[in-house]
Write a protein that holds these residues in place. Structure first.
Motif, PDB file in Angstrom:
ATOM      1  N   SER A 197       0.828  -1.210   0.000  1.00 51.57           N
ATOM      2  CA  SER A 197       0.000   0.000   0.000  1.00 51.57           C
ATOM      3  C   SER A 197       0.861   1.258   0.000  1.00 51.57           C
ATOM      4  O   SER A 197       0.565   2.225  -0.708  1.00 51.57           O
ATOM      5  CB  SER A 197      -0.930   0.016   1.214  1.00 51.57           C
ATOM      6  OG  SER A 197      -1.856  -1.015   1.132  1.00 51.57           O
TER       7      SER A 197
ATOM      8  N   TYR B 237       2.302   1.696  -3.456  1.00 49.14           N
ATOM      9  CA  TYR B 237       1.300   2.183  -4.411  1.00 49.14           C
ATOM     10  C   TYR B 237       1.016   3.660  -4.182  1.00 49.14           C
ATOM     11  O   TYR B 237       0.956   4.452  -5.125  1.00 49.14           O
ATOM     12  CB  TYR B 237       0.006   1.374  -4.288  1.00 49.14           C
ATOM     13  CG  TYR B 237      -1.059   1.860  -5.231  1.00 49.14           C
ATOM     14  CD1 TYR B 237      -1.038   1.494  -6.576  1.00 49.14           C
ATOM     15  CD2 TYR B 237      -2.080   2.697  -4.798  1.00 49.14           C
ATOM     16  CE1 TYR B 237      -1.999   1.954  -7.455  1.00 49.14           C
ATOM     17  CE2 TYR B 237      -3.035   3.163  -5.672  1.00 49.14           C
ATOM     18  CZ  TYR B 237      -3.000   2.783  -6.995  1.00 49.14           C
ATOM     19  OH  TYR B 237      -3.949   3.250  -7.864  1.00 49.14           O
ATOM     20  N   GLU B 238       0.828   4.050  -2.932  1.00 47.46           N
ATOM     21  CA  GLU B 238       0.565   5.459  -2.614  1.00 47.46           C
ATOM     22  C   GLU B 238       1.748   6.332  -3.007  1.00 47.46           C
ATOM     23  O   GLU B 238       1.567   7.436  -3.535  1.00 47.46           O
ATOM     24  CB  GLU B 238       0.254   5.621  -1.130  1.00 47.46           C
ATOM     25  CG  GLU B 238       0.094   7.057  -0.679  1.00 47.46           C
ATOM     26  CD  GLU B 238      -1.092   7.787  -1.298  1.00 47.46           C
ATOM     27  OE1 GLU B 238      -0.988   9.013  -1.486  1.00 47.46           O
ATOM     28  OE2 GLU B 238      -2.106   7.138  -1.586  1.00 47.46           O
TER      29      GLU B 238
ATOM     30  N   ALA C 243       1.716   6.782  -6.778  1.00 44.31           N
ATOM     31  CA  ALA C 243       0.644   7.699  -7.163  1.00 44.31           C
ATOM     32  C   ALA C 243       0.964   9.130  -6.738  1.00 44.31           C
ATOM     33  O   ALA C 243       0.699  10.084  -7.479  1.00 44.31           O
ATOM     34  CB  ALA C 243      -0.673   7.253  -6.548  1.00 44.31           C
TER      35      ALA C 243
ATOM     36  N   CYS D 116      -3.290   8.917  -4.897  1.00 37.29           N
ATOM     37  CA  CYS D 116      -4.160   7.826  -5.349  1.00 37.29           C
ATOM     38  C   CYS D 116      -5.634   8.222  -5.313  1.00 37.29           C
ATOM     39  O   CYS D 116      -6.451   7.623  -6.005  1.00 37.29           O
ATOM     40  CB  CYS D 116      -3.915   6.557  -4.554  1.00 37.29           C
ATOM     41  SG  CYS D 116      -4.369   6.655  -2.836  1.00 37.29           S
TER      42      CYS D 116
ATOM     43  N   ALA E 221      -6.594   9.115  -8.759  1.00 39.65           N
ATOM     44  CA  ALA E 221      -6.847   7.941  -9.608  1.00 39.65           C
ATOM     45  C   ALA E 221      -8.233   7.368  -9.313  1.00 39.65           C
ATOM     46  O   ALA E 221      -8.960   6.976 -10.235  1.00 39.65           O
ATOM     47  CB  ALA E 221      -5.773   6.885  -9.379  1.00 39.65           C
TER      48      ALA E 221
END
Length: 172
Positions: free
Chosen positions: A70, A73-74, A77, A86, A89
């Protein structure tokens, strides 16, 4: 669990980036392997190594892998879109979903009108009115009422489409 797997003697990606010696009890080693240096670099740039280590210590060990994913991913983004991250998105995907639901509703309405016109009536004249667009000549084989479904009825559906104006949704 992943943290109990034997590691090679190479430093983890975090220790390499921070230029320090990787200890056997390094909190980063199980999650930031040495062959993925960009993963930690992105997380470090957005969150900082100290904050990431604090987060990993507070999270139960069985949830740390998902936490690191996580965070990665953050961070990705956030580097792409520094303002929204994120959430931008997510908002973009929600906007696309609403637009597709609108398109699906219009297609279903047209399909229902087409089914109604083909089952109830066949074009009786050789001219079809297109509402404000005038009339056009229909060939002898009129496709079983297919053209009729996109005539005035579709124009009325499109006139109602203004109530589905999604331009006011903030674009991210």
């Amino acid at each position: 669990m992943r943290s109990q797997e034997p590691r090679s003697s190479a430093s983890c990606a975090a220790c390499k980036l921070l230029k320090r010696r990787c200890t056997p009890n390094c909190i980063f080693a199980p999650y930031f392997r040495s062959d993925e240096p960009k993963k930690f670099a992105k997380v470090h740039k957005v969150f900082g190594a100290s904050n990431v280590s604090k987060i990993l210590i507070e999270v139960p060990e069985e949830q740390r892998e998902e936490t690191v994913n996580s965070l990665a991913y953050e961070a990705e983004a956030r580097l792409r879109d520094p303002v929204y991250g994120c959430i931008g998105a997510i908002a973009l995907l929600q906007r696309k979903m609403i637009e597709l639901q609108h398109d699906l509703a219009l297609a279903r309405a047209r399909l229902a009108r087409y089914a109604a016109t083909t089952s109830s009536a066949i074009i009786s004249s050789d001219r079809v009115s297109m509402g404000p667009f005038g009339e056009f000549q229909v060939p002898a084989a009129s496709c079983g009422g297919f053209i009729d479904s996109f005539s005035l009825n579709s124009y009325e559906v499109n006139q109602d489409a203004h109530m589905y104006d999604f331009s006011q949704i903030p674009y991210v």
